[in-house]
Design a protein around this motif. Structure first.
Motif, mmCIF file in Angstrom:
data_model
loop_
_atom_site.group_PDB
_atom_site.id
_atom_site.type_symbol
_atom_site.label_atom_id
_atom_site.label_comp_id
_atom_site.label_asym_id
_atom_site.label_seq_id
_atom_site.Cartn_x
_atom_site.Cartn_y
_atom_site.Cartn_z
ATOM 1 N N LYS A 10 0.810 -1.203 0.000
ATOM 2 C CA LYS A 10 0.000 0.000 0.000
ATOM 3 C C LYS A 10 0.850 1.263 0.000
ATOM 4 C CE LYS A 10 -3.877 -2.126 2.364
ATOM 5 N NZ LYS A 10 -4.721 -2.099 3.556
ATOM 6 N N GLU A 21 -3.958 8.409 -4.245
ATOM 7 C CA GLU A 21 -5.188 7.632 -4.290
ATOM 8 C C GLU A 21 -5.369 6.939 -5.636
ATOM 9 O OE1 GLU A 21 -10.000 8.276 -3.738
ATOM 10 O OE2 GLU A 21 -8.621 9.916 -3.291
ATOM 11 N N SER A 22 -5.045 7.622 -6.713
ATOM 12 C CA SER A 22 -5.183 6.995 -8.028
ATOM 13 C C SER A 22 -4.168 5.867 -8.201
ATOM 14 C CB SER A 22 -5.035 8.032 -9.134
ATOM 15 O OG SER A 22 -3.740 8.579 -9.142
ATOM 16 N N THR A 25 -5.528 2.917 -6.270
ATOM 17 C CA THR A 25 -6.687 2.365 -6.981
ATOM 18 C C THR A 25 -6.233 1.517 -8.156
ATOM 19 O OG1 THR A 25 -8.018 4.269 -6.333
ATOM 20 C CG2 THR A 25 -8.821 2.962 -8.175
ATOM 21 N N LEU A 26 -5.231 1.993 -8.878
ATOM 22 C CA LEU A 26 -4.710 1.238 -10.019
ATOM 23 C C LEU A 26 -4.076 -0.070 -9.561
ATOM 24 C CD1 LEU A 26 -4.259 1.244 -13.057
ATOM 25 C CD2 LEU A 26 -2.112 2.422 -12.659
ATOM 26 N N SER A 28 -4.853 -1.765 -6.906
ATOM 27 C CA SER A 28 -5.937 -2.649 -6.477
ATOM 28 C C SER A 28 -6.648 -3.267 -7.669
ATOM 29 C CB SER A 28 -6.945 -1.869 -5.632
ATOM 30 O OG SER A 28 -6.342 -1.393 -4.464
ATOM 31 N N ALA A 29 -6.858 -2.481 -8.724
ATOM 32 C CA ALA A 29 -7.520 -3.004 -9.915
ATOM 33 C C ALA A 29 -6.679 -4.095 -10.573
ATOM 34 C CB ALA A 29 -7.789 -1.877 -10.900
#
Length: 43
Positions: A10, A21-22, A25-26, A28-29
């Motif tokens: 993380k 944050e982006s 998010t990437l 995690s995707a």
């Protein structure tokens, strides 16, 4: 060891909350797509 930890965990280096944050998010995707493909191979 979970795959997300091998991908850098993380920890996100970047300036600003939106960029961090982006990035998270990437990550995690990508993790979810890898997990889905491995689960579909087992089925």
């Amino acid at each position: 060891m979970p795959s997300l930890a091998r991908m850098g965990g993380k920890a996100v280096r970047g300036i600003g909350l939106a960029r961090a944050e982006s990035g998270l998010t990437l990550k995690s995707a990508v993790y979810n797509l890898k997990r889905m493909s491995s689960l579909l191979e087992m089925a």
